[in-house]
Design a protein around this motif. Structure first.
Motif, PDB file in Angstrom:
ATOM      1  N   GLY A 243       5.256   9.336  -4.246  1.00 58.31           N
ATOM      2  CA  GLY A 243       3.988   8.645  -4.109  1.00 58.31           C
ATOM      3  C   GLY A 243       3.890   7.402  -4.960  1.00 58.31           C
ATOM      4  N   SER A 244       2.673   7.103  -5.326  1.00 61.69           N
ATOM      5  CA  SER A 244       2.390   5.865  -6.060  1.00 61.69           C
ATOM      6  C   SER A 244       3.036   5.857  -7.440  1.00 61.69           C
ATOM      7  N   GLU A 245       3.166   7.035  -8.057  1.00 59.30           N
ATOM      8  CA  GLU A 245       3.781   7.102  -9.384  1.00 59.30           C
ATOM      9  C   GLU A 245       5.234   6.653  -9.330  1.00 59.30           C
TER      10      GLU A 245
ATOM     11  N   ASP B 271       0.853  -1.195   0.000  1.00 56.89           N
ATOM     12  CA  ASP B 271       0.000   0.000   0.000  1.00 56.89           C
ATOM     13  C   ASP B 271       0.890   1.247   0.000  1.00 56.89           C
ATOM     14  N   VAL B 272       0.686   2.110  -1.000  1.00 57.22           N
ATOM     15  CA  VAL B 272       1.401   3.396  -1.094  1.00 57.22           C
ATOM     16  C   VAL B 272       0.340   4.490  -1.207  1.00 57.22           C
TER      17      VAL B 272
ATOM     18  N   GLU C 152       5.492   2.812  -8.582  1.00 58.09           N
ATOM     19  CA  GLU C 152       5.138   1.968  -9.726  1.00 58.09           C
ATOM     20  C   GLU C 152       6.325   1.819 -10.679  1.00 58.09           C
TER      21      GLU C 152
ATOM     22  N   SER D 211      -3.138   3.959  -3.035  1.00 56.06           N
ATOM     23  CA  SER D 211      -3.006   2.922  -4.060  1.00 56.06           C
ATOM     24  C   SER D 211      -2.456   1.642  -3.456  1.00 56.06           C
ATOM     25  N   SER D 212      -2.880   0.513  -4.032  1.00 61.25           N
ATOM     26  CA  SER D 212      -2.392  -0.802  -3.607  1.00 61.25           C
ATOM     27  C   SER D 212      -1.826  -1.533  -4.808  1.00 61.25           C
ATOM     28  N   PHE D 213      -0.701  -2.214  -4.608  1.00 61.04           N
ATOM     29  CA  PHE D 213      -0.022  -2.921  -5.681  1.00 61.04           C
ATOM     30  C   PHE D 213       0.107  -4.398  -5.305  1.00 61.04           C
TER      31      PHE D 213
END
Length: 602
Positions: free
Chosen positions: A56-58, A13-14, A61, A17-19
């Motif tokens: 962040g999430s970017e 979790d970031v 990823e 968002s979740s990956f």
């Protein structure tokens, strides 16, 4: 996320968002994720939270794709983000060769740090990556690179100019491009803190002041664009407005702190200094900030125009306050008049020819500057005189500010005083007299003299003085101008006498000049006659007023009866005393009247 036949065994979790990922590729390249899994109490942990990933999430990823061996393109827009994420996730060569940290460092060294524009672009991206960008020293490295490259550009530009002035290789006649024309403007994208750090480093490195001024002006224009100047007193507890006021005040104070060194030959334009001072007053900047700006403007006041010194006053919610801040302008003019040679930072570079000037002569640089400033002050006085809320004391203080030799002609000052008296008709007689005393009647033109002689707003003493000096001027003109009193010598400099047509006396023949003088003399006599009639009317009005006061006084009847009785007693005593001594009385009375005639007025 990466396509795989193996089902996900780890969710990260970031932020929001979740990956869904796999442990093995992440653990093989990220030291932080490996440590999380090793330190977990549950050996079968399947979920990790990383809320503080820079970017962040970017950013996460892209880092996760790199862990899976997917080619990630590094660009100017993401290199700072990836460099910070690589440090946070510990994606270093310690865990895998050709790590993300190494790849981003190679890109920074090859594509970012050698180029000023690229460095500025990446530095702008670092604003959202704090404090990580500061912790890994990325911000300082980029700022240092910008400053060093700017100095290299300055050096190469100077060499090109040198070769242009002394051509040895047949260079074209085109001037080399100024570095600020292509990279200085891009600094305006930075926030105030980063911009301040960059410009401070440039000043310490010795970048030219004119280049620093251009960068500073461009940044201020872009930062202040669209910001509405409001009166702080009209803000009624609105948090957004208060925050805007604070932001504007900090911006102005920072701009002033970054200005080049104070000098009479400063590269900072007067219009920019004026706009900063207006902003400092409008946003209640610190006293030191306003004082610094006032001194800078005073040092180069001879370059100013009227618009530069028309500084609006802070109204403080009062409708009766003046329109303009005359106190600030008074200090600015005082700074200019009190300039000393020690105030000039470039004094040691002055040529010997410049040192030979007599700074009190009208032809010297200082005198010519004072004459320019005197015209500027007269125009300013004429403008502020229209303000009905301006107190006479402040207007008089400005009018008395300049020395006598500053004005060659006092028409501008007379015009300003006349406007002020028209707008303020009820000022005290002492203030009116003191105000008119600032006007040198000997330096008024013929048109101004004619107007002043008929101006009922002026004290009678000044009108008579104007006519007196005008008569002396005409008398000297009739005598051939040998005794120049009006428009005469001023500090050893002769000024041409004015004729009725406004042309120089040398362009008129003696016969025409004599006829013109006679015509002017007749006009002057008419003016004197009109003035005598005015004085006679005033005396008659004065006498009639006294008679009216005596006639209406309550004790007037008692006084009249007393005088009648006293006259009767005098007549009685005169009859009784004259009869016995007639012959002697005749001789004594003759002598008595002779003595009285000696002391009589008429």
């Amino acid at each position: 996320m990466p396509i795989s036949d193996v089902s996900s065994d780890l969710t990260i979790d970031v932020g929001a968002s979740s990956f869904a990922l796999h442990k093995f590729p992440l653990v093989s390249r990220s030291g932080r994720i490996r440590r999380h899994l090793l330190e977990a109490k549950d050996s079968k942990v399947s979920r990790i939270s990383l809320p503080l990933v820079p970017g962040g999430s970017e950013a996460f990823e892209l880092a996760a794709k790199f862990c899976y061996g997917i080619n990630v393109e590094i660009t100017l827009s993401n290199v700072a983000m990836l460099r910070c994420a690589a440090h946070f996730l510990e994606m270093t060569d310690e865990y895998a060769d050709k790590s993300l940290e190494t790849r981003t460092e190679v890109y920074l060294k090859d594509m970012v740090l050698p180029n000023i524009a690229n460095s500025i672009s990446v530095l702008h991206k670092c604003e959202t990556l704090l404090p990580m960008a500061e912790d890994i020293n990325l911000v300082n490295r980029i700022i240092t690179a910008i400053v060093n490259n700017a100095c290299k550009e300055q050096l190469s530009s100077g060499l090109l100019k040198l070769e242009h002035n002394y051509p040895t290789k047949g260079l074209s006649n085109l001037e080399p491009e100024t570095p600020a024309d292509w990279w200085g403007k891009s600094l305006s994208v930075l926030n105030l803190d980063f911009f301040q750090r960059v410009l401070s480093a440039m000043k310490l490195k010795g970048l030219k002041q004119d280049l620093i001024s251009k960068i500073l002006i461009n940044y201020a224009q872009n930062s202040l664009q669209g910001i509405v100047i409001r009166d702080p007193q009209l803000v009624k507890g609105n948090y957004l407005d208060l925050e805007l006021q604070k932001k504007q005040r900090v911006l102005v104070e920072t701009m002033v702190s970054l200005l080049p060194t104070q000098s009479r030959k400063s590269s900072v334009p007067m219009a920019f200094l004026s706009s900063l001072l207006k902003g400092a007053i409008a946003h209640t900047a610190s006293t030191s900030c306003r004082t610094d700006l006032e001194r800078r403007i005073g040092l180069q006041l001879d370059q100013a125009i009227l618009e530069d010194i028309l500084i609006p006053a802070s109204s403080h919610g009062n409708n009766h306050s003046p329109m303009y801040d005359t106190d600030s302008v008074l200090r600015i003019f005082s700074i200019f008049l009190n300039l000393d040679e020690d105030d000039d930072d470039d004094n040691h570079l002055r040529n010997d020819d410049d040192m030979m000037y007599n700074f009190d002569s009208p032809g010297s640089p200082k005198q010519s500057s004072i004459i320019k400033v005197s015209k500027l002050l007269d125009n300013y006085l004429a403008e502020v005189a229209l303000d009905s809320n301006l107190t006479p004391s402040k207007f008089i203080a400005l009018a008395e500010l300049l020395p006598d030799h500053a004005r060659v002609v006092t028409d501008g000052l007379y015009r300003a005083v006349d406007i002020f008296l028209k707008v303020h008709p009820n000022i005290k007689d002492s203030e009116r007299y003191r105000l008119c005393k600032t006007i040198d009647s000997q330096k008024l033109s013929q048109e101004a003299c004619s107007h002043a002689a008929q101006n009922e707003r002026l004290p009678v003493q000044m009108a008579v003085q104007v006519l007196y000096f005008e008569q002396i001027r005409l008398r000297n003109a009739m005598n051939g101008g040998h005794n120049q009193f009006f428009f005469g010598s001023l500090n050893g400099h002769q000024f041409p006498q004015r004729s009725s047509s406004g042309a120089g006396s040398g362009a008129i023949s003696p016969r025409d000049n004599y006829a013109s003088v006679r015509r002017e003399n007749r006009e002057l006599k008419l003016e004197v006659a009109r003035m005598r009639m005015r004085l006679t009317d005033l005396e008659k009005d004065h006498v009639s007023m006294k008679q009216e006061l005596v006639r209406t006084h309550p004790a007037n009847k008692l006084f009249k009866s007393f005088t009648k009785k006293l006259s009767k007693l005098n007549a009685l005593f005169r009859i009784n005393s004259v009869k016995p001594l007639m012959s002697k009385a005749n001789s004594e009375s003759r002598f008595f009247f002779q003595k009285r005639r000696c002391h009589s007025v008429g």
